[in-house]
Design an enzyme around this catalytic site. Sequence first.
Site, PDB file in Angstrom:
ATOM      1  N   PHE A  66      49.863  47.245  19.449  1.00 56.15           N
ATOM      2  CA  PHE A  66      50.033  46.920  20.872  1.00 56.15           C
ATOM      3  C   PHE A  66      48.766  47.244  21.658  1.00 56.15           C
ATOM      4  CE2 PHE A  66      51.403  47.686  25.256  1.00 56.15           C
ATOM      5  CZ  PHE A  66      52.103  46.503  25.497  1.00 56.15           C
ATOM      6  N   CYS A  89      48.769  45.588  11.712  1.00 57.02           N
ATOM      7  CA  CYS A  89      49.881  45.181  10.844  1.00 57.02           C
ATOM      8  C   CYS A  89      51.189  45.610  11.492  1.00 57.02           C
ATOM      9  CB  CYS A  89      49.724  45.844   9.473  1.00 57.02           C
ATOM     10  SG  CYS A  89      51.149  45.572   8.401  1.00 57.02           S
ATOM     11  N   VAL A  90      52.003  44.631  11.840  1.00 54.33           N
ATOM     12  CA  VAL A  90      53.314  44.919  12.442  1.00 54.33           C
ATOM     13  C   VAL A  90      54.396  44.470  11.468  1.00 54.33           C
ATOM     14  CG1 VAL A  90      54.828  44.548  14.415  1.00 54.33           C
ATOM     15  CG2 VAL A  90      52.353  44.573  14.742  1.00 54.33           C
ATOM     16  N   GLU A  94      64.125  47.205  12.250  1.00 60.72           N
ATOM     17  CA  GLU A  94      65.512  46.950  12.639  1.00 60.72           C
ATOM     18  C   GLU A  94      65.615  46.559  14.104  1.00 60.72           C
ATOM     19  OE1 GLU A  94      67.561  50.481  11.520  1.00 60.72           O
ATOM     20  OE2 GLU A  94      67.385  50.051   9.382  1.00 60.72           O
ATOM     21  N   THR A  95      64.534  46.783  14.852  1.00 63.18           N
ATOM     22  CA  THR A  95      64.549  46.402  16.263  1.00 63.18           C
ATOM     23  C   THR A  95      63.675  45.174  16.447  1.00 63.18           C
ATOM     24  OG1 THR A  95      62.606  47.707  16.796  1.00 63.18           O
ATOM     25  CG2 THR A  95      64.735  48.830  16.898  1.00 63.18           C
ATOM     26  N   HIS A  97      60.917  45.190  18.060  1.00 64.86           N
ATOM     27  CA  HIS A  97      59.593  45.605  18.514  1.00 64.86           C
ATOM     28  C   HIS A  97      58.515  44.664  18.001  1.00 64.86           C
ATOM     29  CE1 HIS A  97      59.468  47.352  14.433  1.00 64.86           C
ATOM     30  NE2 HIS A  97      58.173  47.141  14.542  1.00 64.86           N
TER      31      HIS A  97
HETATM   32  C1  DLZ Z   1      56.198  51.532  17.914  1.00 60.71           C
HETATM   33  C2  DLZ Z   1      55.634  50.732  16.799  1.00 60.71           C
HETATM   34  C3  DLZ Z   1      56.491  50.266  15.780  1.00 60.71           C
HETATM   35  C4  DLZ Z   1      57.942  50.553  15.755  1.00 60.71           C
HETATM   36  N1  DLZ Z   1      56.003  49.553  14.750  1.00 60.71           N
HETATM   37  C5  DLZ Z   1      54.679  49.259  14.714  1.00 60.71           C
HETATM   38  C6  DLZ Z   1      54.146  48.485  13.648  1.00 60.71           C
HETATM   39  O1  DLZ Z   1      54.817  48.066  12.685  1.00 60.71           O
HETATM   40  N2  DLZ Z   1      52.806  48.215  13.684  1.00 60.71           N
HETATM   41  C7  DLZ Z   1      51.986  48.646  14.702  1.00 60.71           C
HETATM   42  O2  DLZ Z   1      50.786  48.340  14.671  1.00 60.71           O
HETATM   43  N3  DLZ Z   1      52.484  49.386  15.703  1.00 60.71           N
HETATM   44  C8  DLZ Z   1      53.778  49.701  15.741  1.00 60.71           C
HETATM   45  N4  DLZ Z   1      54.290  50.451  16.757  1.00 60.71           N
HETATM   46  C9  DLZ Z   1      53.342  51.062  17.737  1.00 60.71           C
HETATM   47  C10 DLZ Z   1      52.939  50.135  18.880  1.00 60.71           C
HETATM   48  O3  DLZ Z   1      51.990  49.168  18.454  1.00 60.71           O
HETATM   49  C11 DLZ Z   1      52.296  50.985  20.001  1.00 60.71           C
HETATM   50  O4  DLZ Z   1      51.258  51.764  19.482  1.00 60.71           O
HETATM   51  C12 DLZ Z   1      53.295  51.911  20.698  1.00 60.71           C
HETATM   52  O5  DLZ Z   1      54.422  51.189  21.134  1.00 60.71           O
HETATM   53  C13 DLZ Z   1      52.653  52.617  21.916  1.00 60.71           C
HETATM   54  O6  DLZ Z   1      52.228  51.651  22.888  1.00 60.71           O
END
Ligand code: DLZ
Length: 172
Positions: A66, A89-90, A94-95, A97
Amino acid sequence: MSSKLKNLSSYNDADVPNAKELKFGIVVSDWNSKITHALYEGCLETLLKHGALEDNIEVIQVPGSFELTAGARMLAQRYSSDAIICLGCVITGETKHNEYINMSVAQGLTNLSIASGRPYVFGLLTPENEQQALDRAGGKYGNKGVEAAVTAIRMADIKKDLGTTKSKIGYS
Ligand code: DLZ
């Protein structure tokens, strides 16, 4: 993910300009760092392979994907580069996000590119699980960091070219 049949590290060397004169910024997200640091390695290796100088590559790390957009904006303010590569990498959880983060990064980088006229490269993996991510971070489907580096070199070169020559495309 749509890259199932594509190897992200496959490209034609002849399509990639020399990067010796080009400057790059790289923003790396530390969330899922095993994956993102592998993306970074592939990215850096590819920039150097095509002639980029280490002194012309500025790297920052941000907490999560983010933050890639804000990190890219801050880096652009501090460091004059021809392209900025964002790596993250996201993994779908389960949500929802992942949907919010992915769309936000895509939109954010698009906005930055349009507003600045500088390429911001979307090096974000959006897999359903860790194995899919590993497959695309140096595994059986190549490395998204390599693809991002090639894209950055090509876009930076286009930008440089358009800055120094009149239009080459079209009829006038
Ligand atoms: C919170 C979160 C979650 C649940 N999963 C990921 C992810 O798979 N990959 C990633 O890069 N970041 C994740 N984050 C963190 C968010 O990108 C962010 O750092 C937080 O919501 C704080 O703004």
